[in-house]
Structure formats: C-alpha cells, structure tokens
Motif scaffolding. Structure first.
Motif, PDB file in Angstrom:
ATOM      1  N   LEU A  58       0.815  -1.211   0.000  1.00 26.46           N
ATOM      2  CA  LEU A  58       0.000   0.000   0.000  1.00 26.46           C
ATOM      3  C   LEU A  58       0.854   1.269   0.000  1.00 26.46           C
ATOM      4  CD1 LEU A  58      -2.875  -1.019   2.437  1.00 26.46           C
ATOM      5  CD2 LEU A  58      -3.010  -0.683  -0.035  1.00 26.46           C
ATOM      6  N   LEU A  59       1.969   1.250   0.736  1.00 23.06           N
ATOM      7  CA  LEU A  59       2.869   2.414   0.716  1.00 23.06           C
ATOM      8  C   LEU A  59       3.494   2.586  -0.666  1.00 23.06           C
ATOM      9  CD1 LEU A  59       4.663   2.172   4.181  1.00 23.06           C
ATOM     10  CD2 LEU A  59       2.991   3.865   3.431  1.00 23.06           C
ATOM     11  N   GLY A  60       3.778   1.476  -1.327  1.00 25.51           N
ATOM     12  CA  GLY A  60       4.309   1.552  -2.687  1.00 25.51           C
ATOM     13  C   GLY A  60       3.296   2.115  -3.656  1.00 25.51           C
ATOM     14  N   LEU A  61       2.022   1.788  -3.472  1.00 21.06           N
ATOM     15  CA  LEU A  61       0.971   2.336  -4.330  1.00 21.06           C
ATOM     16  C   LEU A  61       0.773   3.830  -4.094  1.00 21.06           C
ATOM     17  CD1 LEU A  61      -1.818  -0.408  -4.279  1.00 21.06           C
ATOM     18  CD2 LEU A  61      -0.327   0.231  -6.163  1.00 21.06           C
ATOM     19  N   ALA A  62       1.049   4.267  -2.881  1.00 20.74           N
ATOM     20  CA  ALA A  62       0.851   5.683  -2.550  1.00 20.74           C
ATOM     21  C   ALA A  62       1.918   6.556  -3.185  1.00 20.74           C
ATOM     22  CB  ALA A  62       0.847   5.868  -1.041  1.00 20.74           C
ATOM     23  N   GLY A  63       2.920   5.978  -3.781  1.00 20.90           N
ATOM     24  CA  GLY A  63       3.942   6.774  -4.475  1.00 20.90           C
ATOM     25  C   GLY A  63       5.005   7.312  -3.553  1.00 20.90           C
TER      26      GLY A  63
END
Length: 128
Positions: free
Chosen positions: A28-33
């Motif tokens: 999820l942190l990776g998806l948040a950019g």
C-alpha cells in the motif's frame, strides 16, 4: 524470565498473518507513491560521496594556478610560494616578492646587510 525465553515466546506468537500484514502495508505504501523517499535518500548519498571529490578537484586546480616554483635570487635554493605574495627564503632568510611567477628581492641586490659587533666585548674576552 530471561531474555532468551522472551525471544522464544515472541517467535512462538509470530504468525503468518503478521507477515502478510507487513507485506500488505509495504504494498500500500508503494501504491501511494513513496518512491520519492528512496530517491531522496539516494540523492543525499550521492551528494555525500560526490561533494568531497568535486571539492578536491577544485582545490587541486586552485593550487596548480596559484603556486609558484622557483629559485632564490640570492642563494639559488629551491622555493615554493603563492602567487603575488611576499615570503622569505628558508635558506638565507632573504625577503622575497613574487611577481610574474618569479622570485625577486624586496631590497635591491646591491644592498649589503651588516651586523654590528661590539669590539669592546671581544677585547675583554680575549684578554681574560
């Protein structure tokens, strides 16, 4: 309880669900950019490594352009000094000035330095 048994207890309570939650949080942190954090850390690391190298190259260039090598006009010993400064010969003590990349005497070459010796003291020492 000692610390070794508490570690065993922690490993015993560690479940695969906790590991899945950690992977899900990372995803999820990776998806948040948040790749800018990694890019920022890499840039800081690059600056820390590259800045001293660039500073050393600039310092070497400055030294190459501002150091003057030559010989003392009085005693002909080798000297090194900075451009457009005054210095002293380490061998004879002559005051020198650097002009146009060459060492020149501040006083003219025809000037004679004289040390005064009191002859009265010498006569007393020789008679004793």
């Amino acid at each position: 309880m000692n610390s070794y048994s508490s570690r065993l207890l922690w490993l015993k309570n560690f479940s695969p669900g906790c590991f899945v939650n950690l992977l899900l949080l990372t995803f999820l942190l990776g998806l948040a950019g948040l790749s800018w954090i990694i890019n920022g850390l890499l840039m800081i690391l690059g600056i820390i490594i590259i800045t001293p190298v660039i500073a050393l190259l600039i310092f070497k260039w400055w030294l190459k352009n501002n150091l003057v090598y030559g010989h003392c006009p009085v005693c002909n010993s080798e000297l090194t000094s900075f451009r457009n400064t005054e210095s002293y010969c380490l061998n004879c003590g002559e005051a020198l000035q650097i002009k146009n990349g060459e060492f020149h005497c501040i006083t003219s070459v025809d000037t004679v330095d004289v040390e005064i010796v009191d002859s009265y003291d010498n006569q007393i020492e020789s008679s004793s």
